[in-house]
Enzyme design. Structure first.
Site, short mmCIF file in Angstrom:
data_model
loop_
_atom_site.label_atom_id
_atom_site.label_comp_id
_atom_site.label_asym_id
_atom_site.label_seq_id
_atom_site.Cartn_x
_atom_site.Cartn_y
_atom_site.Cartn_z
N GLU A 44 0.84 -1.02 -0.05
CA GLU A 44 0.07 0.00 -0.13
C GLU A 44 0.88 1.27 0.18
O GLU A 44 1.86 1.29 0.65
CB GLU A 44 -0.70 0.14 1.14
CG GLU A 44 -1.82 1.11 1.37
CD GLU A 44 -2.58 1.06 2.54
OE1 GLU A 44 -3.88 1.51 2.49
OE2 GLU A 44 -2.32 0.68 3.53
N LYS A 117 -10.20 0.55 -2.17
CA LYS A 117 -10.22 0.13 -0.72
C LYS A 117 -11.67 0.69 0.01
O LYS A 117 -12.10 1.86 -0.05
CB LYS A 117 -9.08 0.92 -0.09
CG LYS A 117 -8.94 0.36 1.46
CD LYS A 117 -7.81 1.09 2.04
CE LYS A 117 -7.49 0.83 3.59
NZ LYS A 117 -6.29 1.58 4.02
N CYS A 157 -5.06 -3.48 3.56
CA CYS A 157 -4.64 -2.91 4.96
C CYS A 157 -5.80 -3.11 5.87
O CYS A 157 -6.27 -4.18 6.46
CB CYS A 157 -4.32 -1.36 4.72
SG CYS A 157 -3.45 -0.90 6.18
#
Length: 268
Positions: A44, A117, A157
């Site tokens: 990321e 995301k 994440c």
């Protein structure tokens, strides 16, 4: 596919300088390809870890255009690999925000998948304060793609804390997890969550992390790793630049699912 397929996760300590991050990524992806990796995952925020959270806005790219996207397509094509480009800032509909976007390229350099995301990180303890929603727009769609060894589920994440996301992907051979976990939360939960997601979905999990002390003062946890469907860690890199590498073994995947058919036992 009945043969093992080699995959690698790149660990970086990205800086505010995009060109410097390009050099690091190119070198590490090249090393992974030389070691036989057919799929490589970047972390990321690999192209830019700015001095301030709003710095990413100045590097936002439009869909299908921009030097970060061109760089990733060329890297995949040059090495003949599947490249999952961690995340980059992508232009969003909301002014003053970007999407935190993961792009997938095939060995010909063609883009085959995009994931924005969905879950945005927020954490406050003492001097640590993070709220991604200040500068990032929420993604909305679950995404997977088909690789030579099976389905690959895309996540980023903070998504790691939401197991329902992975159930929505269907049965995957591999889940990928590019991340920039903080040192505090990584130390507490990173390995536990990675192994749990691999165990409950009975698949491989490849995690590519930021791992060290950044120019902006932030410290990330690192510990990029490859976990097998039984929850065993095949390879791990605690800190600093480098890579982890290992094989997706279809026989191992089948053995775990047949010996403990938890996926078939699901009620919901």
């Amino acid at each position: 596919m009945t043969q093992a397929f080699r995959v690698a996760a790149i660990q970086m300590v990205s800086t505010p300088e995009v060109g410097q991050n390009f050099e690091s990524a190119a070198r590490l992806v090249g090393q992974a390809a030389e070691q036989g990796a057919g799929l490589v995952l970047l972390p990321e925020y690999w192209p830019i870890m700015g001095m301030h959270e709003r710095d990413k806005l100045g590097h936002a790219e439009t869909d299908q255009a921009g030097r970060i996207q061109e760089f990733m397509a060329d890297l995949a094509r040059r090495h003949g690999i599947w490249l999952i480009g961690g995340t980059l800032p992508m232009a969003a509909a909301t002014d003053g925000k970007v999407l935190n976007t993961s792009l997938v390229y095939d060995p010909q350099g063609r883009r085959v998948a995009r994931y924005d995301k969905i879950h945005l990180f927020s954490f406050s303890r003492g001097e640590e304060n993070y709220d991604e929603a200040r500068t990032i727009e929420y993604g909305t769609e679950v995404k997977t793609f088909e690789a030579p060894f099976g389905r690959v589920g895309l996540s980023v994440c903070y998504d790691l804390r939401f197991p329902e996301l992975y159930r929505a992907m269907g049965e995957c051979a591999l889940i990928v997890m590019p991340a920039a976990f903080t040192y505090t939360t990584g130390n507490a939960h990173w390995e536990t969550l990675l192994r749990a997601r691999a165990i409950e979905n009975q698949c491989y999990l490849l995690a590519s992390a930021q791992g060290g002390k950044h120019v902006n003062g932030r410290r990330t946890w690192g510990h990029s790793m490859l976990v097998d469907p039984w929850g065993e860690i095949i390879s791990v890199l605690p800190e600093g630049e480098g890579l982890v590498i290992g094989d997706i073994d279809p026989h191992r995947l089948q053995y775990v699912r047949e010996s403990l058919p938890a996926l078939r036992h699901r009620k919901f």
